[in-house]
Scaffold this motif. Structure first.
Motif, PDB file in Angstrom:
ATOM      1  N   THR A   1       0.835  -1.198   0.000  1.00 26.67           N
ATOM      2  CA  THR A   1       0.000   0.000   0.000  1.00 26.67           C
ATOM      3  C   THR A   1       0.875   1.254   0.000  1.00 26.67           C
ATOM      4  OG1 THR A   1      -0.175  -0.042   2.425  1.00 26.67           O
ATOM      5  CG2 THR A   1      -1.914  -1.149   1.164  1.00 26.67           C
TER       6      THR A   1
ATOM      7  N   TYR B   1      -7.812  -1.138   3.861  1.00 25.26           N
ATOM      8  CA  TYR B   1      -7.677  -2.568   3.583  1.00 25.26           C
ATOM      9  C   TYR B   1      -7.705  -3.402   4.872  1.00 25.26           C
ATOM     10  CZ  TYR B   1      -6.667  -2.163  -1.412  1.00 25.26           C
ATOM     11  OH  TYR B   1      -6.761  -1.941  -2.767  1.00 25.26           O
TER      12      TYR B   1
ATOM     13  N   SER C   1     -10.418  -6.220   5.563  1.00 27.84           N
ATOM     14  CA  SER C   1     -10.015  -7.603   5.860  1.00 27.84           C
ATOM     15  C   SER C   1     -10.754  -8.138   7.072  1.00 27.84           C
ATOM     16  CB  SER C   1      -8.505  -7.665   6.108  1.00 27.84           C
ATOM     17  OG  SER C   1      -7.779  -7.383   4.950  1.00 27.84           O
TER      18      SER C   1
ATOM     19  N   LEU D   1      -6.490 -10.853   0.363  1.00 27.90           N
ATOM     20  CA  LEU D   1      -6.076  -9.468   0.617  1.00 27.90           C
ATOM     21  C   LEU D   1      -5.125  -8.997  -0.467  1.00 27.90           C
ATOM     22  CD1 LEU D   1      -5.730  -6.866   2.292  1.00 27.90           C
ATOM     23  CD2 LEU D   1      -3.973  -8.077   3.621  1.00 27.90           C
TER      24      LEU D   1
ATOM     25  N   GLN E   1      -6.946  -8.327  -3.666  1.00 21.77           N
ATOM     26  CA  GLN E   1      -7.735  -7.097  -3.629  1.00 21.77           C
ATOM     27  C   GLN E   1      -6.844  -5.861  -3.764  1.00 21.77           C
ATOM     28  OE1 GLN E   1     -10.620  -7.650  -4.143  1.00 21.77           O
ATOM     29  NE2 GLN E   1     -11.765  -8.818  -2.645  1.00 21.77           N
ATOM     30  N   ILE E   2      -5.666  -5.909  -3.143  1.00 25.42           N
ATOM     31  CA  ILE E   2      -4.742  -4.771  -3.275  1.00 25.42           C
ATOM     32  C   ILE E   2      -4.261  -4.657  -4.710  1.00 25.42           C
ATOM     33  CG2 ILE E   2      -2.515  -3.815  -2.563  1.00 25.42           C
ATOM     34  CD1 ILE E   2      -2.894  -5.223   0.140  1.00 25.42           C
TER      35      ILE E   2
ATOM     36  N   TYR F   1      -9.198  -0.478  -3.433  1.00 27.31           N
ATOM     37  CA  TYR F   1      -9.348   0.789  -2.705  1.00 27.31           C
ATOM     38  C   TYR F   1      -9.745   1.920  -3.646  1.00 27.31           C
ATOM     39  CZ  TYR F   1      -7.909   4.994  -0.132  1.00 27.31           C
ATOM     40  OH  TYR F   1      -7.870   6.229   0.457  1.00 27.31           O
TER      41      TYR F   1
END
Length: 332
Positions: free
Chosen positions: A112, A121, A125, A135, A138-139, A144
């Motif tokens: 991040t 995040y 989570s 996770l 998704q990043i 985000y």
């Protein structure tokens, strides 16, 4: 045979549930204590700014000598602890970051860019129960930016009560990323739909927590006429159906009329007494936000409009982290 077999099974079930819940709470407490300890150790080391790498190497060796077999105190991990303490406030550690694993925290530190993004995040989570691999996914798919900073347009604030409107807002992102589909696979809307059905697990991951797939080309009979919903989902957190109209073209105002019709029919034919109003979503190749805003003004049902991107049609910022079409082909 045991007497009162039914009572016995009930007691057994309750005992098993109690044990499982206690174990889960114990694991959670141990994890929280570990994360807080890592922060305190990191802060202690970081305060000694005159220390060099040799001092940290010696500290790592001496810790492992004092506690034979202990893991997690390599030079690399000690540096992570310093970074964790330097970049995270103690109060937020206690209330948020202590409730995810150390591997989650390391992923957040590595991947991040800002404290706001990292906190978002971490909270997501916890709320969604994401594993470490989910996770990271998704990043790397920039969730985000696509959800917290979404430009998806909708009328939820006007058509849904709180907190349903807020939860519905959280379920939308813009654009949706279907990186497992390429333009070569998706010449028509039906091609895209078929690829989504074949990869429904990935679609559900992209939609977010709580969605269940109910079917594609979902058949409805209205006044003796046949109609088919492109994709139908149900969200167990929102307690409502989600009707998806898939368009392989730029958004047009008439799309909301057809979607509103399907939303009304699902409300009448499928929803139960405990269900919330059905939500509609148009997924299109692109959209003019001004046109969308005008189209939504006359719609009384909760409707959102989002764009989607395929694997070889991603914005520049996504291309370095998501699979290329060649990568996807090698997986087939």
């Amino acid at each position: 045979m045991l007497e009162n077999g039914g009572d016995y099974l009930l007691v057994l079930s309750q005992v098993k549930q109690g044990i499982a819940q206690t174990r889960a709470r114990a694991v959670s407490r141990v994890n929280s204590e570990l994360i807080c300890m890592y922060w305190r150790i990191g802060a202690l080391i970081d305060a000694r700014s005159f220390w060099g790498s040799k001092s940290i190497e010696t500290l790592s060796q001496d810790i492992r000598t004092a506690f034979p077999g202990i893991k997690g105190f390599s030079v690399r991990y000690l540096k992570y602890m310093m970074k964790f303490a330097r970049e995270t406030e103690w109060e937020i550690v206690q209330t948020v970051f202590a409730h995810i694993s150390w591997s989650h925290n390391i992923a957040l530190m590595n991947k991040t860019q800002s404290s706001d993004e990292r906190l978002w995040y971490a909270k997501a989570s916890i709320a969604n129960g994401w594993s470490h691999s989910v996770l990271i996914h998704q990043i790397e798919s920039h969730l985000y930016e696509r959800q917290a900073l979404s430009t998806s347009l909708n009328n939820f604030n006007r058509t849904l009560p709180k907190p349903e409107s807020d939860l519905a807002q959280q379920a939308l992102k813009d654009p949706f990323i279907f990186d497992f589909i390429t333009a070569q696979q998706s010449r028509t809307e039906r091609d895209i739909e078929e690829q989504m059905v074949e990869n429904v697990t990935k679609v559900l991951l992209e939609l977010g927590t709580g969605f269940a797939f109910m079917g594609n080309q979902y058949h409805l009979t209205v006044g003796g006429d046949d109609f088919y919903i492109d994709l139908l989902f149900y969200n167990v957190r929102l307690h409502c159906y989600l009707v998806v109209e898939l368009k392989n073209e730029k958004f047009k105002p008439e799309f909301t009329g057809k979607l509103g019709f399907y939303v009304s029919v699902v409300d009448d034919m499928l929803t139960g007494e405990l269900d919330n109003p059905t939500i509609g979503l148009v997924l299109c190749k692109e959209k003019n936000d001004v046109v969308v805003e005008y189209a939504l003004r006359s719609i009384d049902q909760p409707v959102g409009i989002s764009a989607y991107r395929l694997g070889d049609e991603l914005p520049e910022g996504y291309r370095n982290v998501l699979p290329t079409p060649e990568d996807l082909q090698t997986r087939l």
